[in-house]
Motif scaffolding. Sequence first.
Motif, PDB file in Angstrom:
ATOM      1  N   ARG A 176     -33.073  18.024 -32.033  1.00  0.00           N
ATOM      2  CA  ARG A 176     -32.526  17.413 -30.843  1.00  0.00           C
ATOM      3  C   ARG A 176     -31.727  18.416 -30.290  1.00  0.00           C
ATOM      4  NH1 ARG A 176     -28.604  13.952 -31.061  1.00  0.00           N
ATOM      5  NH2 ARG A 176     -27.809  14.311 -33.299  1.00  0.00           N
ATOM      6  N   LEU A 177     -31.504  18.235 -28.962  1.00  0.00           N
ATOM      7  CA  LEU A 177     -30.811  19.567 -28.148  1.00  0.00           C
ATOM      8  C   LEU A 177     -29.684  18.907 -27.450  1.00  0.00           C
ATOM      9  CD1 LEU A 177     -33.970  21.133 -26.867  1.00  0.00           C
ATOM     10  CD2 LEU A 177     -32.632  22.280 -28.468  1.00  0.00           C
ATOM     11  N   CYS A 178     -28.696  19.629 -27.179  1.00  0.00           N
ATOM     12  CA  CYS A 178     -27.687  19.517 -26.015  1.00  0.00           C
ATOM     13  C   CYS A 178     -27.737  20.469 -25.140  1.00  0.00           C
ATOM     14  CB  CYS A 178     -26.448  19.311 -26.736  1.00  0.00           C
ATOM     15  SG  CYS A 178     -25.970  17.420 -27.059  1.00  0.00           S
ATOM     16  N   LEU A 179     -27.813  20.348 -23.914  1.00  0.00           N
ATOM     17  CA  LEU A 179     -27.880  21.401 -22.718  1.00  0.00           C
ATOM     18  C   LEU A 179     -26.293  21.575 -22.289  1.00  0.00           C
ATOM     19  CD1 LEU A 179     -29.116  23.470 -21.020  1.00  0.00           C
ATOM     20  CD2 LEU A 179     -30.083  21.581 -19.554  1.00  0.00           C
ATOM     21  N   MET A 180     -25.684  22.560 -22.157  1.00  0.00           N
ATOM     22  CA  MET A 180     -24.378  22.863 -21.685  1.00  0.00           C
ATOM     23  C   MET A 180     -24.261  23.579 -20.391  1.00  0.00           C
ATOM     24  SD  MET A 180     -21.941  23.414 -25.187  1.00  0.00           S
ATOM     25  CE  MET A 180     -20.518  23.222 -24.119  1.00  0.00           C
ATOM     26  N   HIS A 181     -23.239  23.136 -19.613  1.00  0.00           N
ATOM     27  CA  HIS A 181     -23.138  23.802 -18.484  1.00  0.00           C
ATOM     28  C   HIS A 181     -21.595  23.841 -17.936  1.00  0.00           C
ATOM     29  CE1 HIS A 181     -23.029  24.614 -13.835  1.00  0.00           C
ATOM     30  NE2 HIS A 181     -23.608  25.625 -14.200  1.00  0.00           N
ATOM     31  N   GLU A 182     -20.979  24.909 -17.820  1.00  0.00           N
ATOM     32  CA  GLU A 182     -19.470  25.078 -17.673  1.00  0.00           C
ATOM     33  C   GLU A 182     -18.733  24.101 -18.434  1.00  0.00           C
ATOM     34  OE1 GLU A 182     -18.944  24.426 -13.632  1.00  0.00           O
ATOM     35  OE2 GLU A 182     -19.993  26.412 -13.007  1.00  0.00           O
ATOM     36  N   GLY A 183     -19.067  24.167 -19.695  1.00  0.00           N
ATOM     37  CA  GLY A 183     -18.314  23.471 -20.854  1.00  0.00           C
ATOM     38  C   GLY A 183     -18.514  22.039 -20.988  1.00  0.00           C
ATOM     39  N   ARG A 184     -19.555  21.471 -20.340  1.00  0.00           N
ATOM     40  CA  ARG A 184     -19.800  20.096 -20.348  1.00  0.00           C
ATOM     41  C   ARG A 184     -21.380  19.980 -20.772  1.00  0.00           C
ATOM     42  NH1 ARG A 184     -20.611  18.020 -15.962  1.00  0.00           N
ATOM     43  NH2 ARG A 184     -20.648  19.977 -14.579  1.00  0.00           N
ATOM     44  N   ILE A 185     -21.555  18.713 -21.448  1.00  0.00           N
ATOM     45  CA  ILE A 185     -22.900  18.488 -21.716  1.00  0.00           C
ATOM     46  C   ILE A 185     -23.473  17.819 -20.728  1.00  0.00           C
ATOM     47  CG2 ILE A 185     -24.403  17.068 -23.260  1.00  0.00           C
ATOM     48  CD1 ILE A 185     -22.466  17.426 -25.556  1.00  0.00           C
ATOM     49  N   ILE A 186     -24.813  18.212 -20.274  1.00  0.00           N
ATOM     50  CA  ILE A 186     -25.291  17.611 -19.009  1.00  0.00           C
ATOM     51  C   ILE A 186     -26.648  16.987 -19.346  1.00  0.00           C
ATOM     52  CG2 ILE A 186     -24.281  19.419 -17.533  1.00  0.00           C
ATOM     53  CD1 ILE A 186     -26.745  20.872 -17.152  1.00  0.00           C
ATOM     54  N   ALA A 187     -27.152  17.428 -20.496  1.00  0.00           N
ATOM     55  CA  ALA A 187     -28.588  16.786 -20.762  1.00  0.00           C
ATOM     56  C   ALA A 187     -28.415  16.836 -22.544  1.00  0.00           C
ATOM     57  CB  ALA A 187     -29.694  17.334 -20.350  1.00  0.00           C
ATOM     58  N   GLU A 188     -29.140  15.747 -22.928  1.00  0.00           N
ATOM     59  CA  GLU A 188     -29.484  15.837 -24.359  1.00  0.00           C
ATOM     60  C   GLU A 188     -30.658  14.798 -24.871  1.00  0.00           C
ATOM     61  OE1 GLU A 188     -26.289  13.739 -26.902  1.00  0.00           O
ATOM     62  OE2 GLU A 188     -25.269  13.444 -24.694  1.00  0.00           O
ATOM     63  N   GLY A 189     -31.037  15.120 -25.962  1.00  0.00           N
ATOM     64  CA  GLY A 189     -32.425  14.386 -26.534  1.00  0.00           C
ATOM     65  C   GLY A 189     -33.094  15.188 -27.236  1.00  0.00           C
ATOM     66  N   THR A 190     -34.408  14.811 -27.606  1.00  0.00           N
ATOM     67  CA  THR A 190     -35.474  15.473 -28.246  1.00  0.00           C
ATOM     68  C   THR A 190     -35.868  16.486 -27.268  1.00  0.00           C
ATOM     69  OG1 THR A 190     -37.166  14.113 -27.991  1.00  0.00           O
ATOM     70  CG2 THR A 190     -35.777  13.829 -29.828  1.00  0.00           C
ATOM     71  N   PRO A 191     -36.598  17.765 -27.656  1.00  0.00           N
ATOM     72  CA  PRO A 191     -37.388  18.344 -26.817  1.00  0.00           C
ATOM     73  C   PRO A 191     -38.689  17.544 -26.044  1.00  0.00           C
ATOM     74  CG  PRO A 191     -37.168  19.617 -28.897  1.00  0.00           C
ATOM     75  CD  PRO A 191     -36.810  18.247 -28.988  1.00  0.00           C
ATOM     76  N   LYS A 192     -39.338  16.805 -26.481  1.00  0.00           N
ATOM     77  CA  LYS A 192     -40.217  16.143 -25.899  1.00  0.00           C
ATOM     78  C   LYS A 192     -39.583  14.966 -24.587  1.00  0.00           C
ATOM     79  CE  LYS A 192     -43.802  12.539 -26.821  1.00  0.00           C
ATOM     80  NZ  LYS A 192     -44.406  11.562 -27.601  1.00  0.00           N
ATOM     81  N   ALA A 193     -38.400  14.317 -25.156  1.00  0.00           N
ATOM     82  CA  ALA A 193     -37.797  13.425 -24.113  1.00  0.00           C
ATOM     83  C   ALA A 193     -37.267  14.246 -23.071  1.00  0.00           C
ATOM     84  CB  ALA A 193     -36.722  12.734 -24.783  1.00  0.00           C
ATOM     85  N   LEU A 194     -36.597  15.554 -23.206  1.00  0.00           N
ATOM     86  CA  LEU A 194     -35.867  16.138 -22.010  1.00  0.00           C
ATOM     87  C   LEU A 194     -37.331  16.563 -21.240  1.00  0.00           C
ATOM     88  CD1 LEU A 194     -33.498  18.389 -24.140  1.00  0.00           C
ATOM     89  CD2 LEU A 194     -32.957  16.420 -22.214  1.00  0.00           C
ATOM     90  N   LYS A 195     -38.445  17.019 -21.784  1.00  0.00           N
ATOM     91  CA  LYS A 195     -39.439  17.584 -20.838  1.00  0.00           C
ATOM     92  C   LYS A 195     -40.147  16.345 -20.040  1.00  0.00           C
ATOM     93  CE  LYS A 195     -41.695  19.859 -24.452  1.00  0.00           C
ATOM     94  NZ  LYS A 195     -42.609  20.526 -24.955  1.00  0.00           N
ATOM     95  N   GLU A 196     -40.258  15.195 -20.816  1.00  0.00           N
ATOM     96  CA  GLU A 196     -40.704  14.092 -20.032  1.00  0.00           C
ATOM     97  C   GLU A 196     -39.764  13.726 -19.003  1.00  0.00           C
ATOM     98  OE1 GLU A 196     -41.348  11.071 -23.000  1.00  0.00           O
ATOM     99  OE2 GLU A 196     -43.360  11.877 -23.772  1.00  0.00           O
ATOM    100  N   ALA A 197     -38.715  13.806 -19.118  1.00  0.00           N
ATOM    101  CA  ALA A 197     -37.551  13.143 -17.872  1.00  0.00           C
ATOM    102  C   ALA A 197     -37.798  14.228 -16.756  1.00  0.00           C
ATOM    103  CB  ALA A 197     -36.049  13.298 -18.565  1.00  0.00           C
TER     104      ALA A 197
END
Length: 578
Positions: free
Chosen positions: A469-490
């Motif tokens: 699983r992954l969390c994507l951060m930007h300027e101190g906040r989490i802006i997206a999270e999920g499995t690599p597959k789910a993030l790509k599908e979104a």
Amino acid sequence: MAQETPPMSHPAVVIRGLRKRYGRIEALGGLDLEIPKGEIFGLIGPDGAGKSSLLKIIAGVLSHDEGQVIVLSQPLASEEDAEAIKGRLGFMPQGLGLHLYPELTVEENLRFFAELRLVPEKEYYRRRERLLAITRLAPYPDRKVKDLSGGMKQKLGLACTLIHQPELIILDEPTTGVDPLSRQELWAIVAELVAERELTAVISTSYLDEASRFHQLALLSGGRIIARGTPEDLAPEGLESWFFRLAEKHHPVAYLPPVLKGEGEPPSGPVIEARELVKDFGRFRAVDRVSFSVAAGEVFGLLGPNGAGKTTVVRMLCGLLRPSRGEGRVAGVDMRAPGRHIRQRIGYMSQSFSLYRDLTARENLWLYAGIYGVRNEKEVMEALVDLCQLKGFEERRTADLPLGVRQRLALACAIVHRPQVVFLDEPTSGVDPPGRKRFWEIIYLLAQELKITVLVTTHYMTEAEYCDRLCLMHEGRIIAEGTPKALKEAVLKRAGRPISLLVSNPLSVLRELRGMGLQATLYGARIRVLAPEEKINALKAFSPRGLLPEEITMEDVFVYHILREEGHGMEKNQGLGS
């Protein structure tokens, strides 16, 4: 009257029979090379192939032992020769902003390099405005270099390298340790300047996906060029397979030594818990209400641009930095508990310090085993030497180890006490592809066999694919999270599918595509674009040779979310404005 034939342009660089030795070690052995003017020329190869030595010789900052080196028609045979040509060159060494002055501001660094290169005052202001605009550093003239993110440091380093408008720039792994969006910006800047001014750029890289951005490239191994051509020429050979054939002999990790296996069952609940973590440094908020949990045996990734707050989160969870607000538990221990309680249960591999470089590999292992009070340390250490593939390197001074070996040693030291959780902060930055593959084989074994929980930060998007699983951060906040597959599908659903266009005028087409609101990236003569179905037909007009469908990658995901968060168009974001 017969028309005169125009004189042929001399190559930017001519090398014949080049040799360079460091004591008994031959770094470059009888190397021959010509680099045309007005191109982006790439050097790729495994760690220790001789790339940095070659670039330093071309830049005139390192002498050679034998052979002929001619740069911009000037033979380099002495210090005087190198001095005579330095005003026509720009050299950016390896490392995040290492040639910059950390206590000086962005403006002060630019002015220093301009004065050093005798740039006239009026010309300085004109170039300064242009370079700050295309590097997106215009809002930060008064920010000190030490307070810049890694990507910002590299862009400032490039601006300082270009301030005197050199004819040839030499960049040694300029994108190592830089997030994917900043990498795209750096490449866009170089591509635009090469097209505008017929600048020649010689660049080394450890990212194989960047090979497609070169007009031509040379593959080095053992100080020799073993292949050369365009990316299209070499692509059928498979650059990645070249790397793995040339790397040190490698046997995949097949088993976990019994002595490393702990006792008892792994915990059933979350092993890492972050709840509304906040960290303020004065008036600056580095981490803003970050929450996530990680289960036993899970490989969890934190992604984000340089300066997004990833390392700050890791340091708080390790008990090295107190949060301003929020809570966290790691391996059942409150992260605010006295250090020894939490540190006995975790392993931490930091971006900077983790090994004593003047000690041998074995001495580093002994030291860490002693610090953690490891029982049967001799048996454990031998098992770690096997697991981390350190045989043959035990008695070598750590500073002299290849980078990939040094990082595996750092991992061995981080797990010598068999912790429940391992934190890895950009553990493979600058390591070549085979070295990264070996490192991740070990990580998988630790997670699957020992149920060790792994939290990793990385800028390699191929490594992001390896995470559960992954969390994507930007300027101190989490802006997206999920499995690599789910993030790509979104992202496929929101932005469309990736397509490549082969075009004859890539920079102008790139501007048009971005003007249409599409996420487009330049790769040499190829443009990769995310396009929704309703815009697919419009793309055909740009690419007479047809559209090539591509697979979506984590880099697409990363760039999509960061650009969306920043609210900038791609043209402004990648420095290709007017």
